[in-house]
Design an enzyme around this catalytic site. Sequence first.
Site, PDB file in Angstrom:
ATOM      1  N   HIS A  57       0.851  -1.190   0.000  1.00 27.40           N
ATOM      2  CA  HIS A  57       0.000   0.000   0.000  1.00 27.40           C
ATOM      3  C   HIS A  57       0.889   1.243   0.000  1.00 27.40           C
ATOM      4  O   HIS A  57       2.046   1.194   0.449  1.00 27.40           O
ATOM      5  CB  HIS A  57      -0.912   0.017   1.225  1.00 27.40           C
ATOM      6  CG  HIS A  57      -2.004  -1.011   1.185  1.00 27.40           C
ATOM      7  ND1 HIS A  57      -3.090  -0.993   2.039  1.00 27.40           N
ATOM      8  CD2 HIS A  57      -2.174  -2.087   0.370  1.00 27.40           C
ATOM      9  CE1 HIS A  57      -3.890  -2.012   1.757  1.00 27.40           C
ATOM     10  NE2 HIS A  57      -3.357  -2.690   0.751  1.00 27.40           N
ATOM     11  N   GLU A  59       1.073   3.892   1.807  1.00 28.62           N
ATOM     12  CA  GLU A  59       1.639   4.323   3.093  1.00 28.62           C
ATOM     13  C   GLU A  59       2.792   3.417   3.524  1.00 28.62           C
ATOM     14  O   GLU A  59       3.826   3.902   3.986  1.00 28.62           O
ATOM     15  CB  GLU A  59       0.553   4.325   4.176  1.00 28.62           C
ATOM     16  CG  GLU A  59      -0.597   5.290   3.912  1.00 28.62           C
ATOM     17  CD  GLU A  59      -1.788   4.618   3.214  1.00 28.62           C
ATOM     18  OE1 GLU A  59      -1.563   3.770   2.317  1.00 28.62           O
ATOM     19  OE2 GLU A  59      -2.931   4.936   3.563  1.00 28.62           O
ATOM     20  N   CYS A  87      -5.954   2.292   5.618  1.00 28.30           N
ATOM     21  CA  CYS A  87      -6.609   1.041   5.988  1.00 28.30           C
ATOM     22  C   CYS A  87      -6.026   0.589   7.333  1.00 28.30           C
ATOM     23  O   CYS A  87      -5.034   1.150   7.806  1.00 28.30           O
ATOM     24  CB  CYS A  87      -6.364  -0.009   4.902  1.00 28.30           C
ATOM     25  SG  CYS A  87      -4.706  -0.720   4.955  1.00 28.30           S
ATOM     26  N   CYS A  90      -2.208  -0.060   7.238  1.00 25.19           N
ATOM     27  CA  CYS A  90      -1.388   1.148   7.121  1.00 25.19           C
ATOM     28  C   CYS A  90      -1.479   1.988   8.391  1.00 25.19           C
ATOM     29  O   CYS A  90      -0.487   2.568   8.828  1.00 25.19           O
ATOM     30  CB  CYS A  90      -1.810   1.954   5.903  1.00 25.19           C
ATOM     31  SG  CYS A  90      -1.414   1.097   4.362  1.00 25.19           S
TER      32      CYS A  90
HETATM   33 ZN   LIG Z   1      -3.319   0.392   3.531  1.00 27.99          ZN
END
Ligand SMILES: [Zn+2]
Length: 160
Positions: A57, A59, A87, A90
Site C-alpha cells: 500500500h 503508506e 486502511c 497502514c
Molecule cells: Zn493500507
Amino acid sequence: MKKQKDIHAEYMVKAINLAKRSVAKGGGPFGAVIVKDGVIVAQGSNCVTLNNDPTAHAEVITIRKACKKLQTFDLSGCEIYTSCEPCPMCLSAIYWAHIDKIYYGCTKDDAKDIGFDDSFIYDQIDLKPEKRSIPAANILRDQALGAFRLWDSKEDKTEY
Ligand SMILES: [Zn+2]
C-alpha cells in the site's frame, strides 16, 4: 512566506498526483508523502498489483522509503499525507513508525464506494478472533512464550 494551510494542501496535492499517476501505470489509486521539518523525505504509490505484494500500500511503501532514507525505524517528527484514509494495516504501520500526524484526502467510505472495503477489516478487528471471517486459533502458546522470555531477559536489546 506560505501559509501553513497552503503547505498542507501542497503536500496533499502531491499525494493525490501520485495516486493518479499510479492508476495510469497499473497500480491502485493511492499515493502518499512523508514530510519532516518541511522537507519531503519519501513518496510512494500503491504497488500491490505491480509487485504482486498485498502489503504494498502507498503508506507502507512510503514508510519503508522514509526509514531507509533516514536510517531509522522511528519516524517521530514526521507527518504523512495520504490520498486516502489509511486502511487498518497502514494505520498500524503508521503507529509502529511513530509518525506524528496523518492528513488524508478520500475517506474509507469513499474507498468502499470504488471496491476497496477497508471498513470490512475495521469491523473484523472488533470481533473475537474465532468469530472473524479468517478464523484465528491459539496453539502452542507455552512454546511460543519461549521467544518472549528470551526477549524479556535480553539486556542489550533495541527496544521499539
Ligand atoms: Zn493500507
